[in-house]
Design an enzyme around this catalytic site. Structure first.
Site, PDB file in Angstrom:
ATOM      1  N   ASN A  40       3.034  -8.613 -21.649  1.00  0.00           N
ATOM      2  CA  ASN A  40       3.516  -9.122 -20.441  1.00  0.00           C
ATOM      3  C   ASN A  40       2.968 -10.827 -20.551  1.00  0.00           C
ATOM      4  O   ASN A  40       4.090 -11.486 -20.265  1.00  0.00           O
ATOM      5  CB  ASN A  40       2.304  -8.781 -19.245  1.00  0.00           C
ATOM      6  CG  ASN A  40       2.671  -7.055 -18.788  1.00  0.00           C
ATOM      7  OD1 ASN A  40       3.631  -6.796 -19.606  1.00  0.00           O
ATOM      8  ND2 ASN A  40       1.891  -6.538 -18.289  1.00  0.00           N
ATOM      9  N   ASP A  41       2.054 -11.184 -20.845  1.00  0.00           N
ATOM     10  CA  ASP A  41       1.514 -12.471 -20.979  1.00  0.00           C
ATOM     11  C   ASP A  41       2.447 -13.258 -22.281  1.00  0.00           C
ATOM     12  O   ASP A  41       2.832 -14.185 -22.124  1.00  0.00           O
ATOM     13  CB  ASP A  41      -0.084 -12.881 -21.106  1.00  0.00           C
ATOM     14  CG  ASP A  41      -0.735 -13.037 -19.985  1.00  0.00           C
ATOM     15  OD1 ASP A  41      -0.020 -13.504 -18.945  1.00  0.00           O
ATOM     16  OD2 ASP A  41      -1.967 -12.608 -19.536  1.00  0.00           O
TER      17      ASP A  41
ATOM     18  N   HIS B  41       0.869  -1.169  -0.115  1.00  0.00           N
ATOM     19  CA  HIS B  41       0.033  -0.142   0.225  1.00  0.00           C
ATOM     20  C   HIS B  41       0.799   1.219   0.259  1.00  0.00           C
ATOM     21  O   HIS B  41       0.566   2.289  -0.626  1.00  0.00           O
ATOM     22  CB  HIS B  41      -0.833  -0.053   1.248  1.00  0.00           C
ATOM     23  CG  HIS B  41      -1.726  -1.181   1.327  1.00  0.00           C
ATOM     24  ND1 HIS B  41      -2.711  -1.415   0.369  1.00  0.00           N
ATOM     25  CD2 HIS B  41      -1.860  -2.375   2.078  1.00  0.00           C
ATOM     26  CE1 HIS B  41      -3.299  -2.891   0.809  1.00  0.00           C
ATOM     27  NE2 HIS B  41      -2.872  -3.199   1.774  1.00  0.00           N
TER      28      HIS B  41
ATOM     29  N   CYS C 233      -0.062  -2.721 -25.472  1.00  0.00           N
ATOM     30  CA  CYS C 233      -0.637  -2.162 -24.439  1.00  0.00           C
ATOM     31  C   CYS C 233       0.016  -2.715 -23.388  1.00  0.00           C
ATOM     32  O   CYS C 233      -0.308  -2.649 -22.009  1.00  0.00           O
ATOM     33  CB  CYS C 233      -2.193  -2.213 -24.291  1.00  0.00           C
ATOM     34  SG  CYS C 233      -2.712  -4.055 -24.405  1.00  0.00           S
TER      35      CYS C 233
ATOM     36  N   ARG D  21      -9.151  -1.848 -18.403  1.00  0.00           N
ATOM     37  CA  ARG D  21      -9.000  -3.076 -17.969  1.00  0.00           C
ATOM     38  C   ARG D  21     -10.497  -3.375 -17.129  1.00  0.00           C
ATOM     39  O   ARG D  21     -10.830  -3.137 -15.914  1.00  0.00           O
ATOM     40  CB  ARG D  21      -7.945  -3.530 -16.853  1.00  0.00           C
ATOM     41  CG  ARG D  21      -6.793  -3.233 -17.354  1.00  0.00           C
ATOM     42  CD  ARG D  21      -5.546  -3.311 -16.579  1.00  0.00           C
ATOM     43  NE  ARG D  21      -4.401  -3.456 -16.849  1.00  0.00           N
ATOM     44  CZ  ARG D  21      -3.576  -2.296 -16.872  1.00  0.00           C
ATOM     45  NH1 ARG D  21      -4.124  -1.032 -16.446  1.00  0.00           N
ATOM     46  NH2 ARG D  21      -2.458  -2.130 -17.413  1.00  0.00           N
TER      47      ARG D  21
ATOM     48  N   ARG E  11     -11.096  -3.514 -22.714  1.00  0.00           N
ATOM     49  CA  ARG E  11     -11.040  -5.157 -23.108  1.00  0.00           C
ATOM     50  C   ARG E  11     -11.944  -5.616 -22.146  1.00  0.00           C
ATOM     51  O   ARG E  11     -12.487  -5.603 -20.903  1.00  0.00           O
ATOM     52  CB  ARG E  11      -9.733  -5.375 -22.037  1.00  0.00           C
ATOM     53  CG  ARG E  11      -9.263  -7.007 -22.383  1.00  0.00           C
ATOM     54  CD  ARG E  11      -8.032  -7.182 -21.796  1.00  0.00           C
ATOM     55  NE  ARG E  11      -7.855  -6.895 -20.364  1.00  0.00           N
ATOM     56  CZ  ARG E  11      -6.590  -6.800 -19.673  1.00  0.00           C
ATOM     57  NH1 ARG E  11      -5.392  -7.271 -20.416  1.00  0.00           N
ATOM     58  NH2 ARG E  11      -6.559  -6.703 -18.489  1.00  0.00           N
TER      59      ARG E  11
ATOM     60  N   ARG F   1       6.215 -14.823 -14.969  1.00  0.00           N
ATOM     61  CA  ARG F   1       6.657 -13.494 -14.958  1.00  0.00           C
ATOM     62  C   ARG F   1       6.481 -12.863 -13.163  1.00  0.00           C
ATOM     63  O   ARG F   1       7.071 -12.088 -13.112  1.00  0.00           O
ATOM     64  CB  ARG F   1       5.923 -12.482 -15.604  1.00  0.00           C
ATOM     65  CG  ARG F   1       4.536 -12.426 -15.492  1.00  0.00           C
ATOM     66  CD  ARG F   1       3.649 -11.683 -16.867  1.00  0.00           C
ATOM     67  NE  ARG F   1       2.365 -11.643 -16.723  1.00  0.00           N
ATOM     68  CZ  ARG F   1       1.755 -10.617 -16.089  1.00  0.00           C
ATOM     69  NH1 ARG F   1       2.191  -9.724 -15.739  1.00  0.00           N
ATOM     70  NH2 ARG F   1       0.324 -10.763 -16.431  1.00  0.00           N
TER      71      ARG F   1
ATOM     72  N   GLU G  80      -1.679 -12.252 -27.312  1.00  0.00           N
ATOM     73  CA  GLU G  80      -1.043 -12.601 -25.719  1.00  0.00           C
ATOM     74  C   GLU G  80      -0.512 -14.291 -26.038  1.00  0.00           C
ATOM     75  O   GLU G  80       0.378 -14.445 -25.137  1.00  0.00           O
ATOM     76  CB  GLU G  80      -2.008 -12.607 -24.619  1.00  0.00           C
ATOM     77  CG  GLU G  80      -2.520 -11.338 -24.624  1.00  0.00           C
ATOM     78  CD  GLU G  80      -3.562 -11.316 -23.614  1.00  0.00           C
ATOM     79  OE1 GLU G  80      -3.374 -10.793 -22.228  1.00  0.00           O
ATOM     80  OE2 GLU G  80      -4.808 -11.641 -23.924  1.00  0.00           O
TER      81      GLU G  80
END
Length: 582
Positions: A483-484, A219, A531, A326, A362, A494, A460
């Site tokens: 990323n994926d 946080h 993205c 997202r 998405r 990852r 992806e």
């Protein structure tokens, strides 16, 4: 409830970092000490250290004769704690937005969790002890459960359990939680900071955060990024009284804190701070400028967001549109499936606020590392390759159609595009398009207006890359989720810190895949963007421009820096060499 806590922190990537300590040794006695950790937000802060001290609560085990009265005492303390958390939620909502405030809703829910409450009441009843002892014991036990979990995200949640337990103990003792009292802005030094502690800080009095614990998903890190101030975590620095009030410099770029800096170091850091502020001021001058290279090639620079509260940052940083909304965060923030009306209201708000700029949303992407209790998903040994994203939507069509109806209804209020995640076949795309036609037909029959909507897919998976020539014939655009794609192509999780040394997002295999997708998209007359995290990697901007990428979507705060890089690039000069090296 553990799963819910887990989900609220997913819009952030996981790193495991270790702190180090180093004292300059020149043969002379020096006061300056340098401590190193992990920088979670860049920038330079110069000011005095303020040691964050918590009031220690000494919990005694007392025998209780009137057990019902003690249970009532605990119940009253619990109600008071829930009320306090609601007040903290309202404060956080106004200061740091809904996504960051949501943790206080979760803390309220934790205080209603049956397992947690049963443990406390059972200890009071069976051992005839005071509520303080029961709460302290339960808090320690539950925190230990989280700490012993292998998943790094869940380990981090031990702090949440301690936080709610500390709150009840404070109420029971009639005390108040610790705050920082200072007349000047300071560098906050602490072991870690719980959500309730960070939100109560006077933001104008905080120059930087330095904590012994925490992760990039803590946080403290989230708040630092929201406040745009430097922050260091995992710093192996003692919480010693000798540091309190001492001048220090925090370098969020290198992950270092200089305690009692010598004149030479202080001079260098002041210069670095001035240069940093100057760079940020220069970036501000790029607002309103085009994203066009020196040789006249234009690229769209859009923003990635998680909810409608991020729109302010999108507009503030002059994004050309939204390249990734997202939508799963709408689901993650709810305790039950969001209705069509709830979704429509949010999508409509975003579309209206973007005033005709493109908004790419998405569809639901849960599963893998994003779990939601009310979906009742079964445990999977390998969830990253399991029942997730479009696979869930095509299996639970009514759920999918509800979201599509909301999206199409909102399209009447702005320029909405829809993209679908985790595609591996043309068959999936055709099935999606058939469902889309059903939704459009229903809306038309009901007299509900909607506009033309671009349909695109996320690239992806290696499979999608290899058949991107076929997929391009079915959709209006591609967006690569690097990323994926990187973890699937390299067969590397990852989120596994043990593999950080071999995780290579610049791997030639990845770059060749991106170029293949771009070539197939353009050969079939559709546009293509990125993205994922690589879109913000300025060391690859020239590469992406050389490939002819049409759009890059990044976090709002990175837009102006990327624009600067684009405007300084001459693609014709670098293209041949770059593409040859790939």
């Amino acid at each position: 409830i553990f799963s819910l806590i887990y989900n609220l922190i997913l819009h952030i990537n996981h790193y495991c970092v270790l702190g180090m300590i180093c004292i300059l040794d020149t043969g002379k006695e020096l006061h300056m000490q340098i401590f190193n950790g992990k920088g979670v937000f860049g920038g330079i802060a110069i000011g005095k250290i303020s040691l964050y001290r918590r009031k220690e609560k000494k919990i005694k085990r007392n025998h209780i004769d009137d057990i019902p009265a003690e249970l009532d005492r605990f119940e009253e303390a619990k109600r008071t704690a829930i009320k306090q958390l609601q007040e903290l939620y309202n404060k956080a909502l106004a200061e740091v937005g809904e996504a960051n405030a949501a943790i206080f809703e979760v803390h309220q829910m934790m205080l209603e969790d049956e397992d947690y409450l049963d443990s406390i009441t059972n200890i009071i009843k069976t051992q005839s002890v005071n509520a303080e002892y029961a709460v302290g014991t339960t808090g320690d036990n539950f925190a230990q459960i989280f700490s012993s979990m292998e998943d790094a995200y869940m380990k981090e949640r031990a702090a949440d359990v301690k936080d709610i337990s500390e709150r009840i103990l404070t109420v029971l003792s009639g005390g108040s939680q610790q705050v920082i009292n200072t007349n000047e802005p300071v560098i906050v030094l602490a072991d870690d900071l719980a959500p309730s502690e960070t939100v109560q800080l006077d933001k104008d009095k905080v120059l930087a955060f330095v904590t012994q614990l925490g992760s990039t998903n803590s946080h403290t890190a989230i708040l630092a990024r929201t406040m745009n101030i430097p922050a260091l975590i995992s710093v192996n620095m003692e919480l010693s009284e000798e540091y309190d009030g001492v001048l220090a410099v925090v370098d969020g770029y290198t992950g270092s804190i200089y305690v009692d800096p010598d004149e030479d170091t202080l001079t260098k850091m002041k210069k670095k701070q001035a240069e940093d502020l100057e760079k940020k001021a220069l970036l501000e001058q790029l607002k309103g400028k085009e994203n066009i290279t020196l040789d006249g090639k234009k690229i769209n620079i859009y923003a990635n967001i998680g909810n409608s509260n991020d729109i302010a940052n999108v507009l503030k940083n002059d994004a050309g549109g939204i390249g990734l909304f997202r939508s799963e965060f709408l689901y993650l923030e709810k305790s039950d499936y969001p209705t069509e009306e709830e979704q429509f209201s949010i999508y409509k708000t975003v579309a209206e606020n973007m005033a005709g700029k493109k908004v790419i949303i998405r569809t639901l992407d849960i599963g893998a590392d994003k779990q939601i209790d009310y979906f009742n998903l079964e445990h999977e040994d390998n969830p990253a390759m399991g029942y997730r994203a479009i696979r869930i939507c095509l299996d639970r069509k009514e759920l999918f159609k509800t979201q599509l109806r909301a999206l199409y209804r909102a399209s009447a209020y702005g320029k909405i595009s829809i993209m679908f995640p985790m595609i591996i076949s043309v068959t999936e795309v055709k099935e999606i398009k058939a469902i889309v036609e059903e939704v459009k037909a229903e809306l038309k029959n009901q007299g509900i207006p909607y506009s033309d909507v671009e349909l695109g897919i996320m690239i992806e998976t290696p499979a999608a890359v290899m058949i991107s020539d076929l997929l391009a014939k079915e959709v209006d655009f591609f967006s690569i989720g690097t990323n994926d794609l990187t973890q699937y192509a390299l067969a590397i999780d990852r989120q596994n810190p043990r593999l950080d040394k071999i995780y290579d997002s610049h791997h030639k295999g990845i770059l060749r895949m991106i170029k293949m997708v771009a070539d197939n998209a353009h050969a079939n007359g559709i546009w293509m963007g990125i993205c994922g995290e690589l879109a913000a990697d300025l060391s690859l901007t020239e590469t992406f421009l050389s490939m002819g990428i049409d759009e890059l979507s990044v976090s709002p705060s990175l837009i102006l820096g990327l624009r600067k890089k684009v405007r300084e690039t001459n693609v014709d000069e670098v293209k041949t060499k770059i593409l040859k090296d790939i």
